[in-house]
Scaffold this motif. Structure first.
Motif, PDB file in Angstrom:
ATOM      1  N   UNK A 230       3.615   1.778  15.819  1.00 33.13           N
ATOM      2  CA  UNK A 230       3.486   2.023  14.650  1.00 33.13           C
ATOM      3  C   UNK A 230       2.771   3.343  14.272  1.00 33.13           C
TER       4      UNK A 230
ATOM      5  N   UNK B  80       2.156   7.040  11.454  1.00 34.69           N
ATOM      6  CA  UNK B  80       2.356   7.847  10.212  1.00 34.69           C
ATOM      7  C   UNK B  80       2.865   9.085  10.359  1.00 34.69           C
TER       8      UNK B  80
ATOM      9  N   UNK C  65      15.868   5.330   9.586  1.00 36.43           N
ATOM     10  CA  UNK C  65      15.404   4.301   8.665  1.00 36.43           C
ATOM     11  C   UNK C  65      16.086   2.987   8.653  1.00 36.43           C
ATOM     12  N   UNK C  66      17.516   2.971   8.847  1.00 34.90           N
ATOM     13  CA  UNK C  66      18.318   1.773   9.329  1.00 34.90           C
ATOM     14  C   UNK C  66      17.818   1.160  10.572  1.00 34.90           C
TER      15      UNK C  66
ATOM     16  N   UNK D  88      14.766   2.021  12.898  1.00 33.28           N
ATOM     17  CA  UNK D  88      13.639   1.341  13.152  1.00 33.28           C
ATOM     18  C   UNK D  88      13.092   0.130  12.390  1.00 33.28           C
ATOM     19  N   UNK D  89      12.113  -0.615  13.029  1.00 30.32           N
ATOM     20  CA  UNK D  89      11.601  -1.718  12.301  1.00 30.32           C
ATOM     21  C   UNK D  89      11.329  -1.672  11.034  1.00 30.32           C
ATOM     22  N   UNK D  90      10.523  -0.448  10.581  1.00 30.19           N
ATOM     23  CA  UNK D  90      10.300  -0.377   9.080  1.00 30.19           C
ATOM     24  C   UNK D  90       9.811   1.125   8.897  1.00 30.19           C
TER      25      UNK D  90
ATOM     26  N   UNK E 238       8.228   2.935   5.476  1.00 27.80           N
ATOM     27  CA  UNK E 238       7.764   2.974   4.028  1.00 27.80           C
ATOM     28  C   UNK E 238       6.612   3.912   3.678  1.00 27.80           C
TER      29      UNK E 238
ATOM     30  N   UNK F  90       3.275   4.990   1.834  1.00 24.43           N
ATOM     31  CA  UNK F  90       2.138   4.134   1.627  1.00 24.43           C
ATOM     32  C   UNK F  90       1.296   4.761   0.583  1.00 24.43           C
TER      33      UNK F  90
ATOM     34  N   UNK G 116       4.590   5.308   6.534  1.00 24.69           N
ATOM     35  CA  UNK G 116       4.248   4.318   7.786  1.00 24.69           C
ATOM     36  C   UNK G 116       5.565   3.716   8.481  1.00 24.69           C
TER      37      UNK G 116
ATOM     38  N   UNK H  92       7.360   1.997  11.985  1.00 27.21           N
ATOM     39  CA  UNK H  92       7.351   1.266  13.199  1.00 27.21           C
ATOM     40  C   UNK H  92       8.295   1.390  14.071  1.00 27.21           C
TER      41      UNK H  92
END
Lengths: 333, 338
Positions: free
Chosen positions: A93, A95, A108-109, A111-113, A115, A117, A135, A137
């Motif tokens: 993970x 930044x 974006x589609x 990776x795990x996430x 967002x 922050x 952030x 992951x």
């Protein structure tokens, strides 16, 4: 039994050779390269999976998404398997710091996430001078593990290698049914492609095992955990062929990175590295039939990945392997 | 009571004792502060612990106190992670996943950074057997570096360190005006508090530098939470939670259970090199953390600060702050009686 030569043993060459073996099990594949392993451009790359459309110009977005998706599926499955250590694929993970909004990035589609922050968290993390902080992951490939891992699979499948510098394509005429060009910046001289140019990068690898997150900016400051070491970079110098380590670059990189990562102080430098990103608009993945002095040579190109070699390696190699398969079929007609 | 500054003795040199000593020095710079303990880093209970910030196994401590102390501790720890001395101090930010067999809504979700529920995609990819999961960023402490850093801070401000075993707290009151009791599991005997009982925890430390996230799983059928915590040099694999078990020897069955449970979460751990095992006693108090002033004759007092269970690291800085408030209030009321 088709006889195929893959020129180049960087991440693109080895990935393409492996994909050809997967797609055409009857093929005899040989990697021919002047440089292998730690001598390749790929070796020093940070390996962070975060492909961005704006840096892959000239290619339709849905194609880039497809490459990103294919790569993601492969890398992430390795990262959660018991092969994570051997293959060098880590789930990490971190930044992404930006002064402009990052709208719907390609990854974006995949990776795990991804967002944005809260401003409170941004301030606590010391990133307050950036307008947008995300952030994320994703996966990071430790190339010095990943490249040998792919190479081992290639050899286990019966792949062969030859350490050799090719200066004249005529040397290959009549020797192979098809030649795959993964020579990166080498295509400039070998294939006369003047549209490919280097973007020089320099980075340091330091010992900082307390830093578990990556921090990435587009301002030539990034920190990417790579197993026992941390990659600290970087720079982008267009049309610069200099492969010597420049002390002034390292100093500037460290200063930029201390600003976004004060806890980097005290990290011991392990080594510095410089590489030339083989940049081309667009990335060239296509078949070409060359009429050379000695005869006809069927070539499939896969080069020019610039700053996205590791991220796009698997996806583009799958496409290149499909072109190889088509080319072999059409040559039989 | 003479109009001089009270002399203070902090009993215990784990994370509770050292943080209390340091905060007392900071707040009462004119007081003589002595640290007295039979064991110091790396031999305290704190040293073997994972060092992971998360309110856990805190008995009956009231929620407001847990929130107040843990928030204060986390804020302080986060600020230390961004210091150029972060590695020396032994603190680092850590992101990761906590999985459960049922949906959760923990109080601490408001305190950690970037807390969110995991997507179905993440659940399926990372731990399909779990029914619910959360992702967040918190802090992990390398206690073996952190305690020496606290001691050096203490000594720099002229704190005195004595290695000795105290058999009765009351004996110390002959020499000191205030004794701060941070004896953890030792309070069972020293404070005659049978409410303090151990919750035994065993861990294995391995070398696995490719692991950058923590991962925990708490299942209803599990005997205890399993966890994987990447520290500075090693990854901590745990754990157990055996109530009333005073055994600090390594148990082979526990070792196997920890190994199997953690490998289920991260299969590549099977290639990790085992460095060492450890078992320690969480000083659990069923009625919760005790921070309380006990007054004695002659204006003397004992301030208790023990019973932190599995949350010593998580609560330490906030509790030390509470001890400072207790002392301040007690000194005020003593002085005002003159």
């Amino acid at each position: 039994m088709p006889n195929i030569a893959v020129l180049g043993a960087g991440i693109i060459g080895v990935s393409t050779a492996l994909n050809i073996q997967n797609l055409i099990p009857s093929a005899q594949v040989k990697i021919i390269s002047e440089k292998f392993g730690q001598e390749t451009t790929s070796w020093g790359a940070g390996g962070l999976f975060r492909p961005t459309a704006k840096f892959i110009q000239g290619v339709p977005e849905e194609k880039i998404r497809r490459w990103a998706r294919a790569g993601w599926d492969f890398y992430s499955s390795l990262a959660v398997s018991d092969k994570a250590k051997e293959s060098g694929m880590q789930i990490v993970s971190g930044f992404i710091l930006s002064q402009t909004k990052v709208e719907n990035p390609l990854y974006k589609d995949s990776v795990y996430s991804f967002h944005e922050i809260s401003r409170k968290a941004v301030t606590e993390l010391g990133f307050g001078h950036y307008k947008y902080v995300y952030q994320v992951t994703t996966v990071i490939a430790i190339v010095r593990d990943y490249l040998p891992y792919l190479f081992k699979r290639f050899e286990e499948n019966g792949g062969q290698t030859e350490q050799r510098r090719i200066d004249d394509l005529n040397e290959l005429v009549g020797q192979y049914d098809l030649v795959v060009n993964c020579t990166g910046i080498g295509s400039r001289s070998l294939f006369g492609d003047t549209s490919i140019f280097p973007v020089r990068g320099q980075l340091l690898r330091v010992k900082a095992p307390w830093i578990k997150n990556f921090i990435y900016t587009e301002d030539d400051a990034y920190l990417i955990p790579n197993g026992e070491l941390l990659v600290v970079g970087g720079c982008r110098q267009h049309n610069n062929y200099n492969l010597n380590i420049e002390a002034s670059d390292s100093k500037a990189i460290l200063e930029r990175c201390y600003k976004i990562c004060p806890e980097l102080k005290g990290a011991v430098i392990d080594h510095e590295w410089t590489g030339l990103r083989p940049t081309r608009v667009p990335i060239r993945i296509e078949k070409e039939i060359l009429q050379l002095k000695k005869g006809r040579l069927v070539v499939v190109h896969n080069y020019g990945h610039g700053a996205n070699g590791i991220s796009m390696s698997w996806g583009t190699s799958m496409d290149a392997a499909e072109l190889v398969k088509d080319a072999l079929l059409s040559s039989k007609l | 009571m003479a109009a001089r500054e009270p002399s203070i003795c902090v009993l215990g040199a784990g994370v509770i004792g050292l943080s209390s000593a340091v905060r007392i020095q900071d707040e009462f710079p004119r007081c003589d502060v002595t640290l007295l303990a039979d064991r110091f880093s790396p031999d305290t209970t704190s040293d073997g612990s994972g060092g992971f910030w998360l309110p856990h196994l805190v008995g009956g401590t009231n929620q407001d106190s847990i929130s107040k102390w843990s928030a204060s501790t986390l804020d302080y720890m986060i600020s230390l992670t961004k210091s150029p001395l972060a590695n020396q101090i032994g603190v680092h930010l850590l992101s990761g996943y906590s999985f459960f067999s049922e949906p959760q809504c923990p109080e601490w979700r408001k305190l950690v950074l970037g807390y969110r529920e995991v997507t179905d995609k993440e659940l399926k990819l990372l731990l399909p057997k779990a029914k619910f999961g959360v992702f967040y960023t918190t802090v992990m402490i390398n206690v073996k570096a952190y305690l020496p850093w606290l001691i050096s801070r203490f000594k720099q401000k002229n704190g005195k360190v004595i290695q000795s075993r105290a058999d009765k707290i009351e004996d110390l009151l002959q020499k000191y005006d205030i004794v701060v009791n941070c004896t953890g599991i030792g309070a069972n005997k020293l404070a005659n508090d049978s409410d303090v009982i151990p919750i035994r925890g065993q861990v294995t430390r391995v070398k696995a530098p490719w692991i950058k996230h923590f991962m925990t799983y708490e299942g209803s059928d599990e005997h205890c939470e399993k966890y994987i915590l990447p520290g500075t040099d090693t990854v901590v694999l745990g754990g157990t939670g055996q109530r009333g078990d005073w055994n600090t020897q390594i148990d082979d069955r526990d070792q196997q259970m920890i190994w199997d449970g953690c490998l289920e979460m991260i299969p590549s751990l099977k290639h990790a090199e085992v460095i060492r095992h450890w078992a320690g006693l969480r000083p659990h108090r069923s009625s919760g953390v005790r921070i309380e002033t006990e007054k004695f004759s002659g204006g003397k007092m004992v301030v208790h600060n023990y019973g932190h269970g599995g949350a010593g690291v998580t609560l330490h800085w906030g509790c030390a702050g509470q001890v400072v408030e207790e002392i301040r209030a007690a000194i005020k009321s003593t002085v005002s009686r003159l």
